[in-house]
Design a protein around this motif. Sequence first.
Motif, PDB file in Angstrom:
ATOM      1  N   VAL A   1      -8.880  -7.984 -13.631  1.00  0.00           N
ATOM      2  CA  VAL A   1     -10.153  -7.867 -12.906  1.00  0.00           C
ATOM      3  C   VAL A   1     -10.305  -6.453 -12.365  1.00  0.00           C
ATOM      4  CG1 VAL A   1     -11.490  -8.672 -10.915  1.00  0.00           C
ATOM      5  CG2 VAL A   1     -10.240 -10.321 -12.330  1.00  0.00           C
ATOM      6  N   SER A   2      -9.237  -5.917 -11.822  1.00  0.00           N
ATOM      7  CA  SER A   2      -9.266  -4.551 -11.309  1.00  0.00           C
ATOM      8  C   SER A   2      -9.646  -3.564 -12.406  1.00  0.00           C
ATOM      9  CB  SER A   2      -7.905  -4.197 -10.712  1.00  0.00           C
ATOM     10  OG  SER A   2      -7.922  -2.909 -10.158  1.00  0.00           O
TER      11      SER A   2
ATOM     12  N   GLN B   1     -12.788   0.414   5.779  1.00  0.00           N
ATOM     13  CA  GLN B   1     -12.340   1.191   4.632  1.00  0.00           C
ATOM     14  C   GLN B   1     -10.858   0.948   4.345  1.00  0.00           C
ATOM     15  OE1 GLN B   1     -13.504   5.311   5.077  1.00  0.00           O
ATOM     16  NE2 GLN B   1     -15.600   4.737   5.568  1.00  0.00           N
ATOM     17  N   GLU B   2     -10.073   0.818   5.401  1.00  0.00           N
ATOM     18  CA  GLU B   2      -8.645   0.512   5.238  1.00  0.00           C
ATOM     19  C   GLU B   2      -8.453  -0.854   4.582  1.00  0.00           C
ATOM     20  OE1 GLU B   2      -5.248  -0.712   8.370  1.00  0.00           O
ATOM     21  OE2 GLU B   2      -6.268   1.177   8.805  1.00  0.00           O
ATOM     22  N   MET B   3      -9.244  -1.826   5.015  1.00  0.00           N
ATOM     23  CA  MET B   3      -9.147  -3.167   4.436  1.00  0.00           C
ATOM     24  C   MET B   3      -9.581  -3.157   2.968  1.00  0.00           C
ATOM     25  SD  MET B   3     -10.513  -5.398   7.662  1.00  0.00           S
ATOM     26  CE  MET B   3     -10.060  -7.029   7.057  1.00  0.00           C
ATOM     27  N   LEU B   4     -10.604  -2.378   2.646  1.00  0.00           N
ATOM     28  CA  LEU B   4     -11.042  -2.279   1.253  1.00  0.00           C
ATOM     29  C   LEU B   4      -9.977  -1.611   0.392  1.00  0.00           C
ATOM     30  CD1 LEU B   4     -14.789  -1.299   1.789  1.00  0.00           C
ATOM     31  CD2 LEU B   4     -13.894  -3.533   1.090  1.00  0.00           C
ATOM     32  N   ALA B   5      -9.295  -0.615   0.960  1.00  0.00           N
ATOM     33  CA  ALA B   5      -8.187   0.020   0.227  1.00  0.00           C
ATOM     34  C   ALA B   5      -7.054  -0.976   0.012  1.00  0.00           C
ATOM     35  CB  ALA B   5      -7.689   1.248   0.987  1.00  0.00           C
ATOM     36  N   ASP B   6      -6.777  -1.806   1.024  1.00  0.00           N
ATOM     37  CA  ASP B   6      -5.761  -2.854   0.876  1.00  0.00           C
ATOM     38  C   ASP B   6      -6.169  -3.843  -0.218  1.00  0.00           C
ATOM     39  OD1 ASP B   6      -4.318  -1.701   2.931  1.00  0.00           O
ATOM     40  OD2 ASP B   6      -4.922  -3.183   4.434  1.00  0.00           O
ATOM     41  N   LEU B   7      -7.451  -4.165  -0.259  1.00  0.00           N
ATOM     42  CA  LEU B   7      -7.950  -5.076  -1.286  1.00  0.00           C
ATOM     43  C   LEU B   7      -7.805  -4.449  -2.668  1.00  0.00           C
ATOM     44  CD1 LEU B   7      -9.280  -7.668  -2.212  1.00  0.00           C
ATOM     45  CD2 LEU B   7     -11.501  -6.685  -1.589  1.00  0.00           C
ATOM     46  N   ASP B   8      -8.140  -3.178  -2.796  1.00  0.00           N
ATOM     47  CA  ASP B   8      -7.965  -2.487  -4.084  1.00  0.00           C
ATOM     48  C   ASP B   8      -6.511  -2.539  -4.541  1.00  0.00           C
ATOM     49  OD1 ASP B   8     -10.568  -1.668  -4.720  1.00  0.00           O
ATOM     50  OD2 ASP B   8     -10.417   0.114  -3.466  1.00  0.00           O
ATOM     51  N   ALA B   9      -5.603  -2.247  -3.616  1.00  0.00           N
ATOM     52  CA  ALA B   9      -4.174  -2.273  -3.951  1.00  0.00           C
ATOM     53  C   ALA B   9      -3.736  -3.689  -4.319  1.00  0.00           C
ATOM     54  CB  ALA B   9      -3.347  -1.741  -2.787  1.00  0.00           C
TER      55      ALA B   9
END
Length: 112
Positions: free
Chosen positions: A46-47, A29-37
């Motif tokens: 794209v975002s 989840q932390e990595m996905l949040a980093d990806l979102d940021a």
Amino acid sequence: DAVDLVNEVMDEEGCNLREIYKPGLGKLQEMLADLDAGMEEVVPRVSALFRGCHVQTMLFATPWILTLYASSFPLVMSCRLVDVMLSEGNPSILVRVALAILEACERDLVRL
């Protein structure tokens, strides 16, 4: 030896990849949040498109990260990612590769 390699990738003293597979998937989840940021910075169009279409990052990035991209890309790519993780001592390359893929596909994605 293969066992030593797996230990190096999974252990806390190594890349600590084990954390993304633990119950609750906190590190994932932390990595996905980093990806979102990162998407907001690297590929803002794209975002915005994904947000507008209600496409959550976890839908495409979770299988990429959990399988070291082997679920969607050639196995040789996973091998190279393990090489980089071992060299750097952390799994941050997994997020950087996702950003690079999205950046490379940005023009096609925003045309949709």
